[in-house]
Design a protein around this motif. Structure first.
Motif, mmCIF file in Angstrom:
data_model
loop_
_atom_site.group_PDB
_atom_site.id
_atom_site.type_symbol
_atom_site.label_atom_id
_atom_site.label_comp_id
_atom_site.label_asym_id
_atom_site.label_seq_id
_atom_site.Cartn_x
_atom_site.Cartn_y
_atom_site.Cartn_z
ATOM 1 N N GLY A 121 -6.403 -110.156 -58.735
ATOM 2 C CA GLY A 121 -7.968 -109.288 -58.865
ATOM 3 C C GLY A 121 -8.740 -109.753 -58.288
ATOM 4 O O GLY A 121 -8.781 -110.923 -58.116
ATOM 5 N N LYS A 122 -10.203 -109.395 -58.666
ATOM 6 C CA LYS A 122 -11.339 -110.170 -58.267
ATOM 7 C C LYS A 122 -11.306 -111.277 -59.808
ATOM 8 O O LYS A 122 -11.702 -110.892 -60.781
ATOM 9 N N GLY A 123 -11.536 -112.496 -58.639
ATOM 10 C CA GLY A 123 -11.664 -113.372 -59.879
ATOM 11 C C GLY A 123 -10.341 -114.049 -60.806
ATOM 12 O O GLY A 123 -10.597 -114.839 -61.968
ATOM 13 N N ILE A 124 -9.208 -113.260 -60.654
ATOM 14 C CA ILE A 124 -8.115 -113.453 -61.739
ATOM 15 C C ILE A 124 -7.262 -113.480 -60.652
ATOM 16 O O ILE A 124 -6.516 -112.980 -59.234
ATOM 17 N N ARG A 125 -5.814 -114.652 -60.750
ATOM 18 C CA ARG A 125 -4.763 -115.544 -60.280
ATOM 19 C C ARG A 125 -3.358 -115.834 -61.257
ATOM 20 O O ARG A 125 -3.687 -115.849 -62.492
ATOM 21 N N VAL A 126 -2.400 -115.446 -60.728
ATOM 22 C CA VAL A 126 -0.884 -116.437 -61.090
ATOM 23 C C VAL A 126 -0.894 -117.438 -60.948
ATOM 24 O O VAL A 126 -0.808 -116.734 -59.248
ATOM 25 N N ASN A 127 -0.995 -118.238 -61.302
ATOM 26 C CA ASN A 127 0.393 -119.126 -60.755
ATOM 27 C C ASN A 127 1.178 -119.631 -61.196
ATOM 28 O O ASN A 127 1.495 -119.381 -62.350
ATOM 29 N N LEU A 128 2.304 -119.678 -59.736
ATOM 30 C CA LEU A 128 3.757 -120.256 -60.315
ATOM 31 C C LEU A 128 3.768 -122.052 -59.493
ATOM 32 O O LEU A 128 3.645 -122.118 -58.845
ATOM 33 N N SER A 129 4.384 -121.974 -60.754
ATOM 34 C CA SER A 129 5.429 -123.607 -60.457
ATOM 35 C C SER A 129 6.339 -124.487 -60.377
ATOM 36 O O SER A 129 7.086 -122.648 -61.622
ATOM 37 N N LYS A 130 7.120 -125.044 -60.505
ATOM 38 C CA LYS A 130 8.634 -125.142 -60.920
ATOM 39 C C LYS A 130 8.334 -125.620 -62.460
ATOM 40 O O LYS A 130 9.555 -124.820 -63.029
ATOM 41 N N SER A 131 7.229 -125.658 -63.022
ATOM 42 C CA SER A 131 7.083 -125.801 -64.860
ATOM 43 C C SER A 131 7.311 -124.495 -65.550
ATOM 44 O O SER A 131 6.703 -124.339 -66.542
ATOM 45 N N GLY A 132 6.772 -123.368 -64.381
ATOM 46 C CA GLY A 132 6.161 -121.662 -64.583
ATOM 47 C C GLY A 132 5.105 -120.527 -64.220
ATOM 48 O O GLY A 132 4.493 -121.331 -63.304
ATOM 49 N N ILE A 133 4.921 -120.459 -64.948
ATOM 50 C CA ILE A 133 3.874 -119.122 -65.036
ATOM 51 C C ILE A 133 2.721 -119.801 -65.802
ATOM 52 O O ILE A 133 3.035 -118.965 -66.778
ATOM 53 N N GLY A 134 1.590 -119.847 -64.913
ATOM 54 C CA GLY A 134 -0.118 -120.121 -65.966
ATOM 55 C C GLY A 134 -0.913 -118.142 -65.293
ATOM 56 O O GLY A 134 -0.387 -117.714 -64.106
ATOM 57 N N LEU A 135 -1.644 -117.680 -65.811
ATOM 58 C CA LEU A 135 -2.579 -116.915 -65.709
ATOM 59 C C LEU A 135 -4.342 -117.726 -65.576
ATOM 60 O O LEU A 135 -4.294 -118.620 -66.352
ATOM 61 N N SER A 136 -5.001 -117.827 -64.382
ATOM 62 C CA SER A 136 -5.981 -118.613 -64.852
ATOM 63 C C SER A 136 -7.336 -117.464 -64.442
ATOM 64 O O SER A 136 -7.237 -116.415 -63.570
ATOM 65 N N ALA A 137 -8.730 -116.753 -65.106
ATOM 66 C CA ALA A 137 -9.866 -115.680 -64.661
ATOM 67 C C ALA A 137 -11.160 -117.117 -64.836
ATOM 68 O O ALA A 137 -11.139 -117.819 -64.954
ATOM 69 N N GLY A 138 -12.378 -116.764 -63.336
ATOM 70 C CA GLY A 138 -12.906 -117.529 -64.141
ATOM 71 C C GLY A 138 -13.924 -116.476 -62.521
ATOM 72 O O GLY A 138 -13.921 -115.586 -61.693
ATOM 73 N N VAL A 139 -15.359 -117.186 -62.157
ATOM 74 C CA VAL A 139 -16.130 -117.149 -61.057
ATOM 75 C C VAL A 139 -16.040 -118.825 -60.576
ATOM 76 O O VAL A 139 -16.134 -119.433 -60.998
ATOM 77 N N PRO A 140 -16.134 -118.926 -59.029
ATOM 78 C CA PRO A 140 -17.198 -120.017 -59.221
ATOM 79 C C PRO A 140 -17.794 -121.037 -59.640
ATOM 80 O O PRO A 140 -18.990 -120.529 -60.534
ATOM 81 N N GLY A 141 -17.385 -121.803 -59.979
ATOM 82 C CA GLY A 141 -18.106 -122.979 -61.034
ATOM 83 C C GLY A 141 -17.187 -122.931 -62.466
ATOM 84 O O GLY A 141 -17.905 -123.796 -63.095
ATOM 85 N N LEU A 142 -16.800 -122.208 -62.454
ATOM 86 C CA LEU A 142 -16.267 -121.561 -63.952
ATOM 87 C C LEU A 142 -15.403 -121.147 -64.176
ATOM 88 O O LEU A 142 -15.014 -119.812 -63.410
#
Length: 68
Positions: A12-33
């Motif tokens: 979605g706009k400004g929301i990401r799901v991050n997949l890595s070897k250690s698991g799943i993470g979530l991040s949200a924000g705008v450029p700079g924050l």
């Protein structure tokens, strides 16, 4: 130094799901924050200057424990 693998999927706009070897993470924000929660349960705040590579990351909390 070991190799690291990470895949980031925009959901979605400004929301990401991050997949890595250690698991799943979530991040949200705008450029700079950005606020992120990693697979370790730590909540991080990242402030940066877009386009410069200059940024600061700080752990601001830990996710609530899961009830059994």
């Amino acid at each position: 130094m070991g190799w690291r693998i990470r895949k980031s999927v925009k959901i979605g706009k400004g929301i990401r799901v991050n997949l890595s070897k250690s698991g799943i993470g979530l991040s949200a924000g705008v450029p700079g924050l950005r606020v992120s929660m990693g697979p370790d349960g730590k909540v991080r705040r990242t402030i940066g200057i877009p386009g410069t590579g200059v940024y600061n990351t700080e752990v601001i909390g830990k996710a609530a424990p899961k009830s059994k």
